[in-house]
Design an enzyme around this catalytic site. Structure first.
Site, PDB file in Angstrom:
ATOM      1  N   ASP A 345       0.812  -1.281   0.111  1.00  0.00           N
ATOM      2  CA  ASP A 345       0.083  -0.037  -0.210  1.00  0.00           C
ATOM      3  C   ASP A 345       0.840   1.303   0.130  1.00  0.00           C
ATOM      4  OD1 ASP A 345      -2.728   1.126   0.386  1.00  0.00           O
ATOM      5  OD2 ASP A 345      -1.788   1.996   2.140  1.00  0.00           O
ATOM      6  N   GLU A 374       1.594   0.309  -4.805  1.00  0.00           N
ATOM      7  CA  GLU A 374       0.978   1.452  -5.556  1.00  0.00           C
ATOM      8  C   GLU A 374       2.204   2.388  -5.418  1.00  0.00           C
ATOM      9  OE1 GLU A 374      -3.379   2.546  -3.887  1.00  0.00           O
ATOM     10  OE2 GLU A 374      -1.996   2.330  -2.264  1.00  0.00           O
TER      11      GLU A 374
END
Ligand code: CA
Length: 664
Positions: A345, A374
């Protein structure tokens, strides 16, 4: 997590950390595998890393959440390691413990430490358990699927409750790890659900939203049916209690998570963990802060927490003890739980060096482990942009992939504007950005990156660095996005656009990723940030599987096509530039139309040439295809890798919002 694709404008910071943070560089680090707890037959040793503590205490408990400690033990410092230690001459299996440190003359709150591998109710106290008793039968031989190339992986992103909570799932252990161990579950209409559904669909890996112990759901009140995505980490190295059948028993959550992994592995499916090392749920009250105040988080010069996560703080991967923590934590999940992949993340909060070490260490354990994340932050960070594990820096990272927001936003329309359309729903001018996705952001002589909407240069040096998708848990899911942006059009158009959008994802180079339930047109009633919405918003209604059977069949066909044809799964930028040829289409005159061929048995494919023609227009389109004997693989919302019929080529008409795929 919330705030995807926030490619923040960043000031050019040449330093790696704030003046405030420089004080932490001198801290000794300690990387032994005996951190916090080491159990032997006749003794239990505790070792807490806390270099600046003025004192440290160990509390021993009989219960995971009730009563006072039966013993409080003063710990002894080992200054060269920055640790505090205490040894109890007995095996404490079955007991619980916490630590407290003395700072500025005050005892801070209790903490289970940062390395608790088992915890009691709500993760407040760490537990001493015998991990051998948590292994399901056959665990020693358990193994995930072997992955030769990451472009062979097909990712399916799901949340435990979304997947099994709805009454129509027919699953007994709703919302639990065990849901994925149940075979034979059926919807009221007799369609396979659960793990059988995954097998039927053909995906290779499930990517499960956070399953480590998180903060927001009260594990003591599960009858309240609380829902949370879980991007609020509490204990990084223990499973979440609310997904177990008994959160009060520390071994149960460990055992049941392993049972889930074993069941998926037995079905040939890999398990990816969503990991959120970039921030903690709480600031001053986090386990990091309560063990080594200041050290694990970044700050601005003022001493205030910096907040690149958008959640109140960010961690400091460039500091040795934090870097070791991340690396040892993923290694632990890979070793103890046989995890097959990690989705980071807000990965750009971490530094490139840490991410490279993560991937290298995991590769030693199992070369099939897939690491991706990400490649952006959700706010500014004191970490210099050139050190961040950004999408744009992916070529500097080995064996790590990033999500392509290029393809995502270009195909379905921008995520910040619900009414915005994309290539697949008739908006012109996005052809070049879609092509960036098709070639997995690698250098290609026919792609003009200056026309790219999100990225202006080929940032990937290999297709294995790119994960392509049109939707995930963040923002409007595909169904909702189509309903908002195509409002007023009949549902059949939305279904056609859904098929076209996913055809682009599944035929593009890179690794395809889909959001659970979209294969049966699941929606979230227009809620774009459903992180704590009730089950009524988030749970997948499995009645949809019969209502949208045609869509499910199409997804199944797309996946089968990709798996059968290596041309869609090339492994080098050179191969893509050599074998993938775009046909000349003047997008000023004929917008929303892309046509390309995968030529000369690309990547060892049986087929000499595969032609993919994508029509994002609300009306029919015409293209000229070389004359000859073509097999029709996909046409007008139907797909069959064995062929739907044949075509002689020439001038062909393509239905609105659809793909035509031909092969010879
Ligand atoms: Ca929890």
């Amino acid at each position: 997590m919330v705030g995807s694709a926030l490619l923040c404008s960043v000031p050019s910071l040449s330093f790696a950390q704030s003046a405030f943070d420089e004080q932490f560089v001198a801290y000794p680090s300690y990387n032994g595998n005996d951190l916090e707890l080491l159990l032997s037959e006749n003794s239990t040793t505790f070792k807490l890393w806390s270099p600046k503590a003025e004192g440290a205490r160990l509390n021993l408990y009989d219960s995971g959440h009730n009563g006072a400690p039966y013993s409080v033990v003063e710990m002894t410092p080992i200054p060269s390691e920055g640790t505090w230690t205490a040894t109890i001459p007995q095996n404490l299996t079955g007991k619980f413990y916490t630590f407290r440190i003395l700072k500025d003359g005050k005892w801070l709150d209790e903490t289970p430490g940062v390395w608790a591998k088992a915890v009691g109710l709500n993760g407040k106290r760490a537990a001493v358990i015998d991990f051998d008793t948590t292994n399901p039968e056959g665990w020693a031989d358990d193994k995930g699927p072997e992955v030769k190339n990451f472009s062979d992986v097909i990712l399916y992103e799901m949340h435990h409750r979304d997947f099994s909570q709805h009454p129509s799932s027919g699953i007994a252990n709703k919302g639990k790890f065990l849901a994925l161990t149940e075979t034979g579950s059926l919807s009221p209409n007799g369609d396979a659900t659960g793990i059988d559904h995954l097998k039927e669909l053909g995906i290779t890996h499930v990517h499960i939203l956070p399953s480590y112990d998180y903060n927001s759901v009260d594990e003591g009140n599960l009858q309240l049916n609380q829902y949370n995505w879980g991007y609020d980490p509490l204990n990084y190295n223990a499973p979440e209690g609310s997904y177990s059948t008994n959160p009060s028993d520390p071994a149960t959550r460990v055992r049941e998570m392993k049972q889930m992994i074993k069941a998926l592995h037995d079905a040939g499916i890999g398990v990816v963990m969503d990991v959120v090392y970039n921030h903690t749920a709480d600031n001053d009250g986090s386990n990091f802060e309560l063990t080594a105040p200041g050290y694990y988080h970044r700050h601005w010069d003022s001493g205030n927490y910096s907040d690149a996560s958008g959640c109140g703080n960010e961690t400091a991967s460039e500091r040795q003890q934090m870097r070791d923590f991340i690396i040892n934590s993923v290694k632990y999940w890979a070793d103890e739980y046989h995890i097959d992949g990690f989705r980071f993340d807000l990965m750009a909060i971490h530094d490139i060096e840490t991410m490279n070490e993560v991937a290298a260490e995991l590769k030693k354990i199992n070369p099939s482990i897939f690491v991706y994340g990400e490649g952006w932050t959700a706010g500014d960070s004191p970490l210099a942009p050139e050190r961040r594990a950004l999408k744009e820096n992916v070529a500097k990272m080995e064996n790590i992939a990033v999500f392509s927001d290029d393809l995502r936003d270009a195909v379905k329309g921008h995520y910040t504007d619900v009414a915005d359309r994309g290539f697949a729903t008739g908006k012109p001018g996005l052809e070049e950005t879609v092509k960036i996705g098709i070639v997995a952001a690698t250098p290609h002589p026919q792609v003009d990156y200056s026309k790219g909407n999100n990225s202006k240069f080929p940032y990937a040096s290999s297709p294995e660095m790119i994960v392509n998708y049109v939707s995930c848990h963040d923002d409007l899911c595909l169904t909702d996005k189509l309903r908002k942006s195509m409002a007023g059009e009949p549902e059949e158009n939305m279904l056609a656009a859904a098929k076209l959008a996913q055809t682009i994802v599944f035929t593009s180079q890179g690794t395809p990723f889909m959001f659970a339930g979209e294969e049966i047109f699941r929606d979230k009633q227009g809620v774009h940030n459903s992180y704590k919405s009730p089950d009524s918003i988030n749970a997948i209604d499995w009645n949809n599987k019969s209502n949208y059977r045609d869509l499910f069949n199409y997804y199944q066909g797309l996946i089968a096509l990709r798996k059968a044809h290596p041309a869609f799964r090339m492994t080098s930028a050179e191969d893509i530039a050599r074998h993938l040829k775009f046909d000349k289409i003047d997008s000023a005159k004929t917008p929303n139309l892309i046509s390309y061929s995968l030529k000369d048995h690309a990547n060892g494919d049986d087929w000499n040439e595969i032609k993919v023609i994508l029509n994002g227009n609300a009306g029919k389109a015409e293209v000229k295809v070389p004359k000859g004997e073509w097999k029709i693989v996909a046409e007008d919302g139907k797909i069959n890798p064995q062929g739907l019929g044949t075509s002689k080529g020439g001038k062909l008409s393509i239905a609105p919002y659809s793909a035509l795929i031909l092969a010879r």
